[in-house]
Scaffold this motif. Structure first.
Motif: not given
Length: 260
Positions: A236-256
């Motif tokens: 469950s904690i791992f899933m919450l970490i994924l929920w944090t990292l995936i939008p952040l990765y998508n944010l950086i990808r969109k920004a670039n």
């Protein structure tokens, strides 16, 4: 990135809304503890507030900060600074200031009322950890929405709709699907559907930690057999970490890729 994070953090900490957010939780903590005079009961009551309010505040603050600092962001983009550093720094500054307001606002009254002498210290710690994760997740999602929409009204509208979907609509659709397919085994489906919504996942974790899963009926027994175990908790904690990292990765990808 750390300089931008520091600027964003201090900029928001000077904002009156950060003080309002902090004072709200400070007052809420003192009022609940005064009325209940029981740390464990106050934690249960706070759960309902945290699960609903923290995602909403994270979403609104994230969108608001992105649009209000757009000119400053464009100035930074003209400098020889990596786009990933700019947006990651701003995101961490916003999420960090909100998390600090949450932790201090709730931490002070509970410490005053003897949290460290209570058996509820671990339940309260989990509540703060879940609140921090929800802040990180929904701030990242709001940054993605703002980056994808130049129009402020559309951005705010989509942000509120996103919060409404995860907080209310998703649960309605989930319950409807359970009713429609009640003749089929839905144990694994329920677990997967819960993990696909950070709000539901957070609520389930806290309910099981507080040992009140009986209120959830048969579903509670299914969840307890999975989330109640050590491996289920770490998943469950791992899933919450994924929920944090995936939008952040998508944010950086969109920004670039985005042409500012």
């Amino acid at each position: 990135m750390f300089k931008i994070l520091k600027y964003s953090f201090y900029d928001l900490m000077r904002s009156r809304w950060s003080y309002v957010y902090f004072l709200f939780y400070l007052a809420l903590g003192f009022v609940l503890l005064f009325l209940n005079n029981d740390v464990s009961k106050a934690v249960i009551t706070l759960m309902n507030v945290i699960i609903v309010l923290v995602p909403l505040i994270g979403t609104i603050f994230g969108v608001m900060y992105f649009y209000n600092s757009k000119e400053f962001t464009e100035l930074l983009l003209a400098l020889p600074i990596k786009r990933s550093s700019i947006f990651t720094g701003q995101y961490l500054g916003v999420a960090g200031s909100l998390t600090l307001s949450l932790v201090m606002g709730l931490g002070i009254p509970f410490i005053v009322y003897g949290l460290f002498r209570s058996n509820a210290i671990w339940d309260f710690t989990l509540l703060l950890v879940v609140g921090a994760f929800l802040t990180l997740i929904f701030t990242a999602l709001s940054f993605n929405i703002a980056l994808s929409n130049e129009n402020k009204i559309k951005g705010f509208g989509y942000a509120v709709l996103l919060w409404l979907f995860f907080a209310v609509i998703y649960d309605g659709l989930f319950l409807l699907s359970l009713i429609i397919f009640e003749d089929y085994p839905l144990d694994k489906y329920s677990l997967v559907a819960t993990m696909l919504n950070p709000v539901d996942l957070s609520r389930t974790l806290i309910l099981l930690k507080l040992d009140i899963s009986a209120l959830m009926g048969y579903t509670g027994a299914v969840f307890k057999s999975f989330f109640g175990t050590r491996s289920g908790f770490f998943i469950s904690i791992f899933m919450l970490i994924l929920w944090t990292l995936i939008p952040l990765y998508n944010l950086i990808r969109k920004a670039n890729k985005k042409d500012f």
